[in-house]
Design a protein around this motif. Structure first.
Motif, PDB file in Angstrom:
ATOM      1  N   ILE A 123      44.873  38.525  41.323  1.00 11.93           N
ATOM      2  CA  ILE A 123      46.105  38.803  40.583  1.00 11.93           C
ATOM      3  C   ILE A 123      45.930  38.563  39.084  1.00 11.93           C
ATOM      4  O   ILE A 123      46.799  38.955  38.293  1.00 11.93           O
ATOM      5  CB  ILE A 123      47.280  37.969  41.132  1.00 11.93           C
ATOM      6  CG1 ILE A 123      47.001  36.472  41.012  1.00 11.93           C
ATOM      7  CG2 ILE A 123      47.575  38.351  42.574  1.00 11.93           C
ATOM      8  CD1 ILE A 123      48.188  35.597  41.383  1.00 11.93           C
ATOM      9  N   TYR A 124      44.869  37.882  38.696  1.00 11.30           N
ATOM     10  CA  TYR A 124      44.488  37.769  37.277  1.00 11.30           C
ATOM     11  C   TYR A 124      42.976  37.901  37.239  1.00 11.30           C
ATOM     12  O   TYR A 124      42.269  37.155  37.905  1.00 11.30           O
ATOM     13  CB  TYR A 124      44.939  36.440  36.675  1.00 11.30           C
ATOM     14  CG  TYR A 124      44.895  36.423  35.166  1.00 11.30           C
ATOM     15  CD1 TYR A 124      46.051  36.615  34.417  1.00 11.30           C
ATOM     16  CD2 TYR A 124      43.700  36.237  34.474  1.00 11.30           C
ATOM     17  CE1 TYR A 124      46.017  36.622  33.023  1.00 11.30           C
ATOM     18  CE2 TYR A 124      43.656  36.245  33.090  1.00 11.30           C
ATOM     19  CZ  TYR A 124      44.821  36.436  32.372  1.00 11.30           C
ATOM     20  OH  TYR A 124      44.783  36.449  30.992  1.00 11.30           O
ATOM     21  N   PRO A 125      42.437  38.855  36.468  1.00 14.52           N
ATOM     22  CA  PRO A 125      41.028  39.208  36.624  1.00 14.52           C
ATOM     23  C   PRO A 125      40.073  38.185  36.021  1.00 14.52           C
ATOM     24  O   PRO A 125      40.402  37.504  35.045  1.00 14.52           O
ATOM     25  CB  PRO A 125      40.931  40.540  35.871  1.00 14.52           C
ATOM     26  CG  PRO A 125      41.985  40.441  34.814  1.00 14.52           C
ATOM     27  CD  PRO A 125      43.118  39.690  35.461  1.00 14.52           C
ATOM     28  N   PRO A 126      38.861  38.106  36.589  1.00 17.41           N
ATOM     29  CA  PRO A 126      37.807  37.354  35.907  1.00 17.41           C
ATOM     30  C   PRO A 126      37.332  38.158  34.702  1.00 17.41           C
ATOM     31  O   PRO A 126      37.276  39.395  34.756  1.00 17.41           O
ATOM     32  CB  PRO A 126      36.712  37.249  36.968  1.00 17.41           C
ATOM     33  CG  PRO A 126      36.881  38.494  37.791  1.00 17.41           C
ATOM     34  CD  PRO A 126      38.376  38.767  37.806  1.00 17.41           C
ATOM     35  N   ILE A 127      36.997  37.481  33.641  1.00 23.76           N
ATOM     36  CA  ILE A 127      36.534  38.168  32.430  1.00 23.76           C
ATOM     37  C   ILE A 127      35.338  37.417  31.868  1.00 23.76           C
ATOM     38  O   ILE A 127      35.394  36.208  31.641  1.00 23.76           O
ATOM     39  CB  ILE A 127      37.641  38.246  31.361  1.00 23.76           C
ATOM     40  CG1 ILE A 127      38.815  39.098  31.860  1.00 23.76           C
ATOM     41  CG2 ILE A 127      37.086  38.836  30.056  1.00 23.76           C
ATOM     42  CD1 ILE A 127      40.002  39.129  30.905  1.00 23.76           C
ATOM     43  N   GLU A 128      34.263  38.130  31.678  1.00 23.01           N
ATOM     44  CA  GLU A 128      33.106  37.602  30.964  1.00 23.01           C
ATOM     45  C   GLU A 128      32.873  38.502  29.765  1.00 23.01           C
ATOM     46  O   GLU A 128      32.735  39.725  29.918  1.00 23.01           O
ATOM     47  CB  GLU A 128      31.865  37.571  31.851  1.00 23.01           C
ATOM     48  CG  GLU A 128      30.655  36.957  31.158  1.00 23.01           C
ATOM     49  CD  GLU A 128      29.419  36.934  32.036  1.00 23.01           C
ATOM     50  OE1 GLU A 128      28.487  36.170  31.725  1.00 23.01           O
ATOM     51  OE2 GLU A 128      29.391  37.691  33.026  1.00 23.01           O
ATOM     52  N   ALA A 129      32.864  37.922  28.589  1.00 28.47           N
ATOM     53  CA  ALA A 129      32.781  38.746  27.380  1.00 28.47           C
ATOM     54  C   ALA A 129      31.981  38.026  26.312  1.00 28.47           C
ATOM     55  O   ALA A 129      31.993  36.796  26.225  1.00 28.47           O
ATOM     56  CB  ALA A 129      34.181  39.064  26.853  1.00 28.47           C
TER      57      ALA A 129
END
Length: 859
Positions: free
Chosen positions: A322-328
């Motif tokens: 419901i809330y995405p993983p983010i790698e940036a």
């Protein structure tokens, strides 16, 4: 948060020029000039210096009021003459480029790593130096954003009352409508809720590449550590900036003149589980005579939040994200160098790479049993060099080039009975290429000041390549549309009266006017004007008003996406049609759609009493009439063939030749979904549901902003600020239909949003409590409508600077934030499917209480 136009139209300092910071090495080589400036009022003396020295002098008349200049008679360089002129006034001189100087109050000695004290001056909302815009500009410094607990620009924009967090926001779940889909987890501004494609986002005044398939810009591509401030003009401004500036303009302004190195490590997590974040950044820079370089590198990683980690999502599959993983990670390089006494080279470059994921569970079992999963990679790059040139007569010229690219690739798997099947690959590759030449300077001198003109023109090329197809195979569809625009613009600033030239009791008055012409290969010619008036009846009060027209060119994907033609039984469109009769149904892109157009006006009253200089209050009314919006015009196919509202989209008794042309030209081909073979003689009509310029939206409302600073003596200082927006929004999908209210309706902006904060500074400690209010909504999908209650989130941030005696280490800074202290949850709503989010995800986030800490070291 502060109102940028603090002092009304007398704000000469901190206005106008995209200035490049410290002294030029060419200064020592500059020839002496003759000056003849007797002792007089300092404001008049500075204006005389500008005339005699062929230079631009930016200053605030409130700071020079009542001060006398020294006499400067003889031959001197401009630097020496100006230093002599202001000597003993308590003001100092700062050279900002080869021919521009700022006169400002003397500051205490600051750490060279505190770049916020050393930044160049840029104004958003006007291309004329020294001319304030006729609409208020919202200014958020990096300190403002840090004090609010923000760690990227996406967090910051979602707290702005003028911005709707729907559209492109990583927190948006399934079921919020196509307009809110966000496959690459970008964050895009959506001023007034008009759509991310109707807000123009700039970097140091330059365009960036669009992200995804809409004409919005991912603002999180710029690391917060690289940002000096964010300026928002929440008013139509196409006459100044061109397409997309319907809801307004956001300008991300980078740091400059940074000396030293700093490194930050940050950790945080949601107390209910998920969103475990780590972030590492390094900033390094150096200044030298005539130039500077700053570079920023940022890495962040955040885990997902799943339905199993929140009580109000019990109806979803437990493994659904419901809330995405983010790698940036990303970086920024910004540099400038004064080349000669009349030329300065500037260059900005950014790169960003982000990976994210999503899952959908079709049952309460894991998504790998029945559901889908996808990953999205997004990479963006922009380089923007430009050359400033000082011309005779206090004119300046600028030649600029921008190249930007934003690429998104999405791929995944669908699962049925535990068996994985690769899904189609989606790619969206956006490019922007811009060449522009501009100039600005005085035309003539009036008693109240210079009449100034800015002119410019150039070429902008925008491209979009889309790909949809199986992995490793020839793509099912590949589109490569592009759009070229040749443009020219002009802006005029006329100070009618003010100061000694003003009639007694009349105060100060200035007019502004701008126009822009753009010529598109597909959209044709567009000409938009904007005019404004700025009146200060006293030194304590300003009145502003503006009127203008804006536009947005069609999204390329809506023009050139696949067009499909499907044959349906006529019975689907209503009763009474002959058995065996059919209807040709057209859908998809439409190359014939034209620009969306808007007419905007605003009026502002700003209070800044001289007897209470710590107080700033601004109240603005805004009105946007946005027409020719591109939509799919048929709300329901039932009865559509005979409904007079849809007559322009229906062709009855079409000839066989017309049918053949439509079928043969459909890029997505022809499909027979009827119960009979295709027979041209049996086709009753053609229903065209392709995108069309059909809808109209009317936005009205009030913005209120206020700030007050308190001096607490030995207890430090306290700054209070508040901002709120009241918004009404009505939409007519098709001419002749009744309008529909949007504001305060689920998946749209609430009628009221607001923020309030206190910032207490004492010694090395900064403490900021904050409240964010989101108004109630109505769920009109249910009868009777169901109310979604308003919400208040309380945040607290503490920042503390630590002096250290360690060799080479200048200091440490600690920061801690608790966001949503009371752990307010989104209110549950009815979900239309098992996988749709059972809460309103455009205005409320599933993050819950979040705790974060960071440590910064400076060398």
């Amino acid at each position: 948060m502060r109102i940028n136009d603090t002092f009304g139209f007398r704000t000469w300092a901190m206005a106008g020029v995209a200035a490049m910071a410290i002294s030029s090495p060419a200064c020592a080589q500059e020839a002496d000039r003759p000056f003849n400036i007797p002792t007089q009022d300092l404001s008049a003396a500075l204006e005389a210096f500008g005339q005699q020295g062929d230079a631009e002098i930016l200053f605030d008349r409130r700071q020079t009021a009542g001060k006398r200049s020294a006499a400067v008679v003889g031959a001197y360089t401009r630097d020496v003459a100006l230093q002599r002129l202001v000597g003993g006034s308590g003001l100092v001189v700062r050279r900002v480029n080869a021919s521009t100087f700022v006169v400002e109050p003397s500051r205490p000695q600051v750490d060279a790593t505190d770049a916020s004290q050393l930044e160049e001056v840029v104004v958003t909302g006007s291309r004329i130096r020294g001319a304030p815009p006729a609409s208020p500009v919202i200014r958020l410094s990096q300190d403002d954003m840090r004090n609010a607990g923000n760690n990227n620009l996406g967090d910051a924009i979602r707290q702005l009352p003028q911005n709707f967090s729907g559209g492109k926001n990583p927190a948006i779940g399934l079921g919020a409508g196509d307009a809110n889909s966000n496959p690459n987890s970008s964050s895009q501004l959506n001023l007034r809720g008009l759509g991310p494609d109707a807000t123009l986002t700039l970097l140091n005044g330059r365009r960036l590449a669009y992200s995804g398939v809409t004409q919005g810009v991912d603002i999180t591509a710029v690391p917060l550590d690289a940002v000096d401030r964010l300026e928002i003009l929440a008013d139509g401004a196409s006459a100044l900036y061109g397409s997309d500036a319907v809801g307004g303009v956001a300008n991300v302004i980078l740091k400059r003149n940074y000396d030293g190195v700093s490194a930050t490590a940050r950790f945080g997590a949601a107390t209910n589980g998920g969103a475990e974040q780590q972030q590492y950044s390094v900033v390094g820079g150096r200044t030298w005579d005539g130039g500077s370089l700053i570079a920023t590198l940022n890495y962040e990683d955040s885990t997902e939040i799943t339905a199993a980690q929140r009580t109000y999502t019990s109806g979803l599959g437990r493994t659904q994200i419901i809330y995405p993983p983010i790698e940036a990670w990303g970086g920024v390089v910004s540099a400038h160098q004064i080349l000669t006494s009349f030329a300065t080279l500037n260059i900005d470059a950014i790169y960003s790479d982000r990976n994210t994921a999503s899952t959908t569970a079709l049952t309460t079992a894991p998504y790998t049993t029945s559901g889908s999963a996808s990953n999205a990679d997004n990479a963006s790059f922009t380089i923007a060099p430009n050359l400033d040139i000082a011309l005779p007569g206090r004119w300046t010229a600028n030649a600029a080039f921008v190249y930007g690219r934003d690429n998104t690739r999405q791929a995944g798997f669908s699962y049925s009975g535990g068996v994985a099947t690769p899904s189609q690959v989606l790619k969206y590759d956006n490019t922007v290429e811009l060449y522009e030449v501009s100039g600005e300077g005085p035309l003539t001198r009036l008693p109240a000041g210079d009449v100034r003109l800015a002119v410019g023109g150039g070429l902008r090329q925008v491209g979009l390549e889309t790909y949809r197809g199986p992995r490793g195979a020839t793509p099912a569809t590949r589109l490569t549309p592009s759009q070229d625009a040749r443009y020219a613009y002009g802006e005029l600033y006329v100070p009618l009266f003010g100061g000694a030239s003003a009639p007694s009791g009349f105060g100060e008055l200035a007019l502004t006017a701008a126009a822009r012409y753009e010529d598109y290969d597909q959209a044709g010619d567009i000409l938009v004007p904007k005019v404004g008036i700025i009146y200060s009846p006293t030194g304590d009060f300003d009145l502003k008003a503006s009127w203008g027209k804006s536009f947005k060119t069609p999204i390329l994907n809506r023009q050139y996406q696949v067009e499909q033609v499907v044959l349906f039984d006529a019975s689907l469109f209503g009763a009474g049609y002959p058995v065996g009769s059919t209807v040709l149904y057209r859908s998809g892109g439409n190359p014939d759609v034209g620009p969306e157009r808007a007419e905007s006006w605003s009026a502002t009253a700003a209070l800044h009493p001289r007897s209470l200089p710590e107080l700033e209050v601004s109240v603005s009314y805004f009105d946007v009439d946005y027409r020719d919006r591109i939509v799919s015009p048929i709300a329901s196919i039932a009865g559509s063939l005979s409904n007079p509202l849809y007559a322009s989209f229906v062709t009855l008794s079409p000839s066989a030749g017309l049918q053949n042309d439509i079928i043969s030209n459909a890029s997505g081909g022809f499909q027979n979904a009827s119960s009979v073979p295709y027979n041209p003689a049996s086709v009753l009509g053609i229903l065209d549901t392709r995108f069309a310029n059909a809808a109209r939206q009317h936005i009205r409302g009030v913005d209120v902003q206020a700030a007050y600073d308190f001096d607490l003596g030995r207890y430090g200082s306290l700054s209070a600020s508040t901002a709120a927006t009241y918004l009404t929004s009505d939409q007519t999908l098709l001419a002749g239909q009744p309008s529909t209210n949007l504001s305060g309706i689920i998946f749209n902006p609430p009628k009221i949003r607001g923020t309030a904060s206190l910032t207490w500074r004492i010694s090395d400690l900064i403490l900021t409590p904050q409240a964010i209010y989101t108004g109630s909504l109505s769920d009109n999908r249910r009868t009777p409508n169901v109310r979604i209650d308003d919400q208040v989130a309380f945040n607290l941030t503490a920042r503390y600077n630590i002096e250290t005696s360690l060799p080479g280490l200048k200091g440490l800074a600690l920061s801690a934030s608790v966001l949503n202290i009371t752990d307010e949850d989104p209110e549950p709503i009815a979900a239309t499917t098992i996988y749709n989010s059972p809460y309103e995800s455009t205005n409320y986030t599933p993050m819950g209480r979040f705790v974060g800490m960071s440590l910064t070291a400076r060398w």
